[in-house]
Design a protein around this motif. Sequence first.
Motif, mmCIF file in Angstrom:
data_model
loop_
_atom_site.group_PDB
_atom_site.id
_atom_site.type_symbol
_atom_site.label_atom_id
_atom_site.label_comp_id
_atom_site.label_asym_id
_atom_site.label_seq_id
_atom_site.Cartn_x
_atom_site.Cartn_y
_atom_site.Cartn_z
ATOM 1 N N GLU A 22 34.913 7.877 21.859
ATOM 2 C CA GLU A 22 33.584 8.400 22.162
ATOM 3 C C GLU A 22 33.577 9.230 23.432
ATOM 4 O OE1 GLU A 22 31.339 4.845 22.418
ATOM 5 O OE2 GLU A 22 31.525 4.369 20.273
ATOM 6 N N ARG A 23 34.484 8.894 24.357
ATOM 7 C CA ARG A 23 34.540 9.619 25.633
ATOM 8 C C ARG A 23 35.986 9.967 25.948
ATOM 9 N NH1 ARG A 23 31.835 6.709 30.443
ATOM 10 N NH2 ARG A 23 32.334 8.759 31.316
ATOM 11 N N PRO A 24 36.542 10.982 25.291
ATOM 12 C CA PRO A 24 37.959 11.316 25.498
ATOM 13 C C PRO A 24 38.288 11.740 26.924
ATOM 14 C CG PRO A 24 36.835 12.990 24.160
ATOM 15 C CD PRO A 24 35.906 11.831 24.261
ATOM 16 N N GLU A 25 37.258 12.071 27.700
ATOM 17 C CA GLU A 25 37.526 12.410 29.108
ATOM 18 C C GLU A 25 38.023 11.203 29.903
ATOM 19 O OE1 GLU A 25 33.100 11.310 28.972
ATOM 20 O OE2 GLU A 25 34.570 12.352 27.697
ATOM 21 N N LEU A 26 37.969 10.011 29.310
ATOM 22 C CA LEU A 26 38.472 8.804 29.969
ATOM 23 C C LEU A 26 39.981 8.635 29.800
ATOM 24 C CD1 LEU A 26 35.712 6.183 29.029
ATOM 25 C CD2 LEU A 26 36.106 7.238 31.270
ATOM 26 N N ALA A 27 40.664 9.588 29.193
ATOM 27 C CA ALA A 27 42.091 9.428 28.909
ATOM 28 C C ALA A 27 42.907 9.183 30.171
ATOM 29 C CB ALA A 27 42.623 10.657 28.161
ATOM 30 N N ARG A 28 42.624 9.914 31.230
ATOM 31 C CA ARG A 28 43.402 9.709 32.467
ATOM 32 C C ARG A 28 43.078 8.368 33.107
ATOM 33 N NH1 ARG A 28 45.300 15.024 35.693
ATOM 34 N NH2 ARG A 28 45.543 16.425 33.926
ATOM 35 N N VAL A 29 41.802 7.982 33.075
ATOM 36 C CA VAL A 29 41.435 6.661 33.591
ATOM 37 C C VAL A 29 42.159 5.581 32.798
ATOM 38 C CG1 VAL A 29 39.540 5.007 33.845
ATOM 39 C CG2 VAL A 29 39.199 7.408 34.474
ATOM 40 N N ALA A 30 42.227 5.766 31.477
ATOM 41 C CA ALA A 30 42.903 4.791 30.622
ATOM 42 C C ALA A 30 44.369 4.658 30.985
ATOM 43 C CB ALA A 30 42.748 5.194 29.156
ATOM 44 N N ALA B 25 49.864 11.997 29.525
ATOM 45 C CA ALA B 25 49.070 10.923 28.933
ATOM 46 C C ALA B 25 47.743 11.446 28.400
ATOM 47 C CB ALA B 25 48.828 9.827 29.967
ATOM 48 N N GLU B 26 47.096 12.311 29.164
ATOM 49 C CA GLU B 26 45.823 12.877 28.723
ATOM 50 C C GLU B 26 45.998 13.624 27.404
ATOM 51 O OE1 GLU B 26 42.262 15.686 30.529
ATOM 52 O OE2 GLU B 26 44.312 15.960 31.252
ATOM 53 N N CYS B 27 47.030 14.428 27.304
ATOM 54 C CA CYS B 27 47.245 15.218 26.086
ATOM 55 C C CYS B 27 47.529 14.321 24.890
ATOM 56 C CB CYS B 27 48.400 16.202 26.299
ATOM 57 S SG CYS B 27 48.053 17.521 27.493
ATOM 58 N N LEU B 28 48.427 13.344 25.058
ATOM 59 C CA LEU B 28 48.808 12.512 23.924
ATOM 60 C C LEU B 28 47.668 11.594 23.504
ATOM 61 C CD1 LEU B 28 51.020 11.726 21.952
ATOM 62 C CD2 LEU B 28 51.761 9.978 23.582
ATOM 63 N N LEU B 29 46.998 10.944 24.453
ATOM 64 C CA LEU B 29 45.912 10.032 24.094
ATOM 65 C C LEU B 29 44.730 10.787 23.480
ATOM 66 C CD1 LEU B 29 45.945 7.596 27.148
ATOM 67 C CD2 LEU B 29 46.832 7.177 24.842
ATOM 68 N N THR B 30 44.461 11.974 23.988
ATOM 69 C CA THR B 30 43.377 12.775 23.422
ATOM 70 C C THR B 30 43.697 13.182 21.983
ATOM 71 O OG1 THR B 30 42.768 13.627 25.607
ATOM 72 C CG2 THR B 30 42.007 14.870 23.696
ATOM 73 N N ALA B 31 44.923 13.612 21.747
ATOM 74 C CA ALA B 31 45.332 13.996 20.389
ATOM 75 C C ALA B 31 45.239 12.812 19.443
ATOM 76 C CB ALA B 31 46.752 14.553 20.417
#
Length: 405
Positions: free
Chosen positions: A271-279, A363-369
Amino acid sequence: MTETAAPSASAPVSEADPFSAPHLAHPGPLHQQLREAGPVVRLSRYDVHALARYREVHTALVDWQTFQSGAGVGLADFRHERPWRPPSLLLEADPPHHDAPRRVLRDILAPLSLRRLGQRWQEAADHLVGTVLAERGTEFDAFDALASAYPLQVFPDAVGLGPHGRENLLPYGNMAFNAFGPRNDLVDADAHRVGKLSAWVNAQCTREALSEDGFGTRIWAAADRGDLTPAQAPLVVRSLLTAGVDTTVHGLAAALYAFATHPGEWQRLRERPELARVAFDEAVRRQSPVQTFFRTATTDVDIAGTRIPQGSKILLFLGSANRDPARWTDPDRFDLTRDPSGHVGFGMGIHQCVGQHVARLEAECLLTALARRVAHLELAGEPRRHLNNTLRSWASLPVRVRPTT
């Protein structure tokens, strides 16, 4: 754990071996014992002092003048023992020797410099996820298919390595991180290939082996400008290859494991892919890829009433600090509403990981994808750990996914 009065201090004494297979496989109970025992614990097996609480670990990491890295960030003491390889100019050096190499890498790996890689890395992540789902179906080993495959593609490309031999990077890193611990079975298991792996990595660090537009060539350009010496340049490239692959691979695996066991947090990310780096940072906090590093006391130092003599080796439990309940609320929980900043999974102070922004971008790229293509993620079997003296490593991470429709 036994507690007796240490000969030269009031610190409790533990006979535990943090580098034994049971503790490497399941470090949590020992970490809790060490934190509860006191701010400083003496490990009698290795005659070193240990810090397992966040406050003391953080203090030691930022005070490089008192807790030096130049004598080695492993158990071996470089003042009295010959290193198995030339020491790292970043991890195993202090100012002024540390300054120029770090300044060069900081500029090359700065966030603004990485932005040009963002689109290319996102496209690579989208392609990888699509390929995995198309070819492997809904059950696969996420460690092999995603956590290791993605960094081993995009990061060596960015450094400027050729396509051949990249399968040597993880074994070399495993060997290098094992060497920070004692000479045990894990170190001995790699003894037969030290020469071969070292020779391959050293060959990749030469100017001639690197492409014209990668990080490696920019390091050599810094030597041409006089910002580094020609002798330093290949060692700085080696630092990138040693620290820029394994930690990211196992950090990504930690994130995928966390999501596979916390379905609510996976939905939050979708729902909030901008959280990828936080994750990613929360995963690194919760299951720190780098569990321990050593420092050496440059003078007699008092920590919470315990005197640590000059020249003593001090073992910092980064993984334990990142789960210290005195610093983190419900520290064992994976929680995307948490602010994980301040964790010491990337170190802290002047020796903080200079490539952390690279790891976060990957991480941001892979988790977002993955979040775009996968509606549900869960374990499909028991994950397996790969034991290492320093790293919280993985061998396999079987998952089951339900693709989006």
